[in-house]
Design a protein around this motif. Structure first.
Motif, mmCIF file in Angstrom:
data_model
loop_
_atom_site.group_PDB
_atom_site.id
_atom_site.type_symbol
_atom_site.label_atom_id
_atom_site.label_comp_id
_atom_site.label_asym_id
_atom_site.label_seq_id
_atom_site.Cartn_x
_atom_site.Cartn_y
_atom_site.Cartn_z
ATOM 1 N N ASN A 249 -7.863 -12.153 -0.756
ATOM 2 C CA ASN A 249 -7.745 -12.237 -2.204
ATOM 3 C C ASN A 249 -6.567 -11.355 -2.636
ATOM 4 O O ASN A 249 -6.624 -10.128 -2.508
ATOM 5 C CB ASN A 249 -9.065 -11.752 -2.819
ATOM 6 C CG ASN A 249 -9.082 -11.773 -4.317
ATOM 7 O OD1 ASN A 249 -8.126 -11.368 -4.973
ATOM 8 N ND2 ASN A 249 -10.198 -12.208 -4.871
ATOM 9 N N LEU A 250 -5.514 -11.985 -3.136
ATOM 10 C CA LEU A 250 -4.304 -11.231 -3.498
ATOM 11 C C LEU A 250 -4.572 -10.176 -4.559
ATOM 12 O O LEU A 250 -4.022 -9.072 -4.492
ATOM 13 C CB LEU A 250 -3.198 -12.172 -3.967
ATOM 14 C CG LEU A 250 -2.534 -13.005 -2.884
ATOM 15 C CD1 LEU A 250 -1.498 -13.931 -3.497
ATOM 16 C CD2 LEU A 250 -1.898 -12.125 -1.831
ATOM 17 N N GLU A 251 -5.393 -10.497 -5.540
ATOM 18 C CA GLU A 251 -5.690 -9.510 -6.575
ATOM 19 C C GLU A 251 -6.367 -8.285 -5.959
ATOM 20 O O GLU A 251 -5.987 -7.154 -6.256
ATOM 21 C CB GLU A 251 -6.597 -10.101 -7.654
ATOM 22 C CG GLU A 251 -6.936 -9.084 -8.740
ATOM 23 C CD GLU A 251 -7.988 -9.566 -9.726
ATOM 24 O OE1 GLU A 251 -8.566 -8.696 -10.387
ATOM 25 O OE2 GLU A 251 -8.229 -10.772 -9.824
ATOM 26 N N TYR A 252 -7.334 -8.502 -5.095
ATOM 27 C CA TYR A 252 -8.027 -7.380 -4.449
ATOM 28 C C TYR A 252 -7.075 -6.595 -3.548
ATOM 29 O O TYR A 252 -7.127 -5.371 -3.486
ATOM 30 C CB TYR A 252 -9.225 -7.866 -3.636
ATOM 31 C CG TYR A 252 -10.427 -8.285 -4.435
ATOM 32 C CD1 TYR A 252 -10.441 -8.260 -5.831
ATOM 33 C CD2 TYR A 252 -11.570 -8.727 -3.795
ATOM 34 C CE1 TYR A 252 -11.551 -8.654 -6.550
ATOM 35 C CE2 TYR A 252 -12.697 -9.119 -4.504
ATOM 36 C CZ TYR A 252 -12.678 -9.080 -5.880
ATOM 37 O OH TYR A 252 -13.794 -9.465 -6.581
ATOM 38 N N ILE A 253 -6.209 -7.303 -2.845
ATOM 39 C CA ILE A 253 -5.241 -6.623 -1.967
ATOM 40 C C ILE A 253 -4.351 -5.706 -2.798
ATOM 41 O O ILE A 253 -4.148 -4.539 -2.449
ATOM 42 C CB ILE A 253 -4.412 -7.651 -1.167
ATOM 43 C CG1 ILE A 253 -5.288 -8.294 -0.089
ATOM 44 C CG2 ILE A 253 -3.173 -6.994 -0.554
ATOM 45 C CD1 ILE A 253 -4.649 -9.476 0.620
ATOM 46 N N HIS A 254 -3.840 -6.207 -3.912
ATOM 47 C CA HIS A 254 -2.974 -5.384 -4.762
ATOM 48 C C HIS A 254 -3.750 -4.217 -5.383
ATOM 49 O O HIS A 254 -3.221 -3.100 -5.475
ATOM 50 C CB HIS A 254 -2.286 -6.231 -5.830
ATOM 51 C CG HIS A 254 -1.122 -6.997 -5.294
ATOM 52 N ND1 HIS A 254 0.121 -6.438 -5.134
ATOM 53 C CD2 HIS A 254 -1.022 -8.269 -4.854
ATOM 54 C CE1 HIS A 254 0.936 -7.332 -4.623
ATOM 55 N NE2 HIS A 254 0.267 -8.455 -4.436
ATOM 56 N N ARG A 255 -4.976 -4.454 -5.807
ATOM 57 C CA ARG A 255 -5.789 -3.366 -6.366
ATOM 58 C C ARG A 255 -6.085 -2.319 -5.307
ATOM 59 O O ARG A 255 -5.999 -1.107 -5.565
ATOM 60 C CB ARG A 255 -7.091 -3.927 -6.955
ATOM 61 C CG ARG A 255 -6.848 -4.639 -8.276
ATOM 62 C CD ARG A 255 -8.025 -5.444 -8.773
ATOM 63 N NE ARG A 255 -9.251 -4.689 -8.960
ATOM 64 C CZ ARG A 255 -10.414 -5.257 -9.263
ATOM 65 N NH1 ARG A 255 -10.506 -6.567 -9.411
ATOM 66 N NH2 ARG A 255 -11.487 -4.515 -9.420
ATOM 67 N N PHE A 256 -6.436 -2.762 -4.093
ATOM 68 C CA PHE A 256 -6.714 -1.835 -2.994
ATOM 69 C C PHE A 256 -5.480 -0.980 -2.712
ATOM 70 O O PHE A 256 -5.576 0.240 -2.558
ATOM 71 C CB PHE A 256 -7.127 -2.612 -1.733
ATOM 72 C CG PHE A 256 -7.224 -1.747 -0.506
ATOM 73 C CD1 PHE A 256 -8.366 -1.001 -0.265
ATOM 74 C CD2 PHE A 256 -6.184 -1.678 0.403
ATOM 75 C CE1 PHE A 256 -8.462 -0.189 0.861
ATOM 76 C CE2 PHE A 256 -6.258 -0.880 1.528
ATOM 77 C CZ PHE A 256 -7.410 -0.133 1.758
ATOM 78 N N CYS A 257 -4.331 -1.611 -2.657
ATOM 79 C CA CYS A 257 -3.095 -0.881 -2.345
ATOM 80 C C CYS A 257 -2.694 0.069 -3.467
ATOM 81 O O CYS A 257 -2.162 1.146 -3.193
ATOM 82 C CB CYS A 257 -1.978 -1.855 -1.999
ATOM 83 S SG CYS A 257 -2.274 -2.676 -0.407
ATOM 84 N N ALA A 258 -2.969 -0.283 -4.695
ATOM 85 C CA ALA A 258 -2.692 0.631 -5.808
ATOM 86 C C ALA A 258 -3.576 1.868 -5.685
ATOM 87 O O ALA A 258 -3.110 2.995 -5.879
ATOM 88 C CB ALA A 258 -2.921 -0.073 -7.141
ATOM 89 N N VAL A 259 -4.837 1.652 -5.340
ATOM 90 C CA VAL A 259 -5.789 2.765 -5.208
ATOM 91 C C VAL A 259 -5.431 3.660 -4.028
ATOM 92 O O VAL A 259 -5.516 4.882 -4.112
ATOM 93 C CB VAL A 259 -7.229 2.203 -5.058
ATOM 94 C CG1 VAL A 259 -8.185 3.244 -4.524
ATOM 95 C CG2 VAL A 259 -7.719 1.656 -6.388
ATOM 96 N N THR A 260 -5.023 3.063 -2.921
ATOM 97 C CA THR A 260 -4.729 3.836 -1.709
ATOM 98 C C THR A 260 -3.257 4.216 -1.594
ATOM 99 O O THR A 260 -2.858 4.855 -0.625
ATOM 100 C CB THR A 260 -5.138 3.046 -0.452
ATOM 101 O OG1 THR A 260 -4.422 1.802 -0.416
ATOM 102 C CG2 THR A 260 -6.636 2.803 -0.416
#
Length: 162
Positions: free
Chosen positions: A55-66
């Protein structure tokens, strides 16, 4: 060569391994990441376990958080190396490549159509060869500096019987 469809189970496993590696690198728990991504722990656990299609949205959110590289996560899937995402999480190698590619596309436009694949391959191989040489040289310089420093420290250290 026949084209095969992406294997969502394989992609999910690779993504799961990459996400876990980055989360551990950053010293975060699944609960921490879920909260920072503003999602339920169970939803995050499904994402991290790779149970769904990437899921691209989740990937981008995960990367923003980490504070890691979303393009590295996607690249890890493409090259089949979850370790790649961890290795490039902080130096943003894939983001740097994507920015360079975006700028190249903007500058070249349709002239890209006329470029010979051999030239492109040579340019990419040359870039990565230079990066390897630079890394090897830095490693050698670091090793020489440490060895010289250790010799100097040992020469200054009092010896028994002085």
């Amino acid at each position: 060569m026949p084209k095969t469809a992406p294997d969502p189970l394989r992609d999910g496993r690779l993504l799961s391994q990459a996400i876990k590696a980055i989360r551990r690198l950053k010293g975060l728990s699944a609960r921490d990441v879920a909260a920072r991504m503003n999602m339920g722990v169970r939803t995050y656990q499904h994402f991290e376990a790779g149970r769904n299609k990437p899921n691209l949205e989740y990937i981008h959110r995960f990367c923003a958080v980490t504070q890691s590289d979303p393009f590295a996560l996607l690249g890890a899937l493409m090259i089949g190396s979850p370790a790649f995402a961890r290795r490039t999480a902080e130096n943003k190698l894939m983001t740097i490549l994507m920015i360079g590619l975006k700028d190249y596309d903007a500058a070249m436009g349709d002239r890209i159509l006329d470029q010979d694949p051999r030239t492109l391959i040579a340019a990419v191989e040359g870039m990565f060869a230079r990066l390897r040489r630079d890394a090897d040289e830095r490693d050698a310089q670091t090793r020489r500096w440490l060895e010289a420093g250790e010799r100097d420290l040992n020469a200054r250290r009092p010896r028994p019987g002085r």
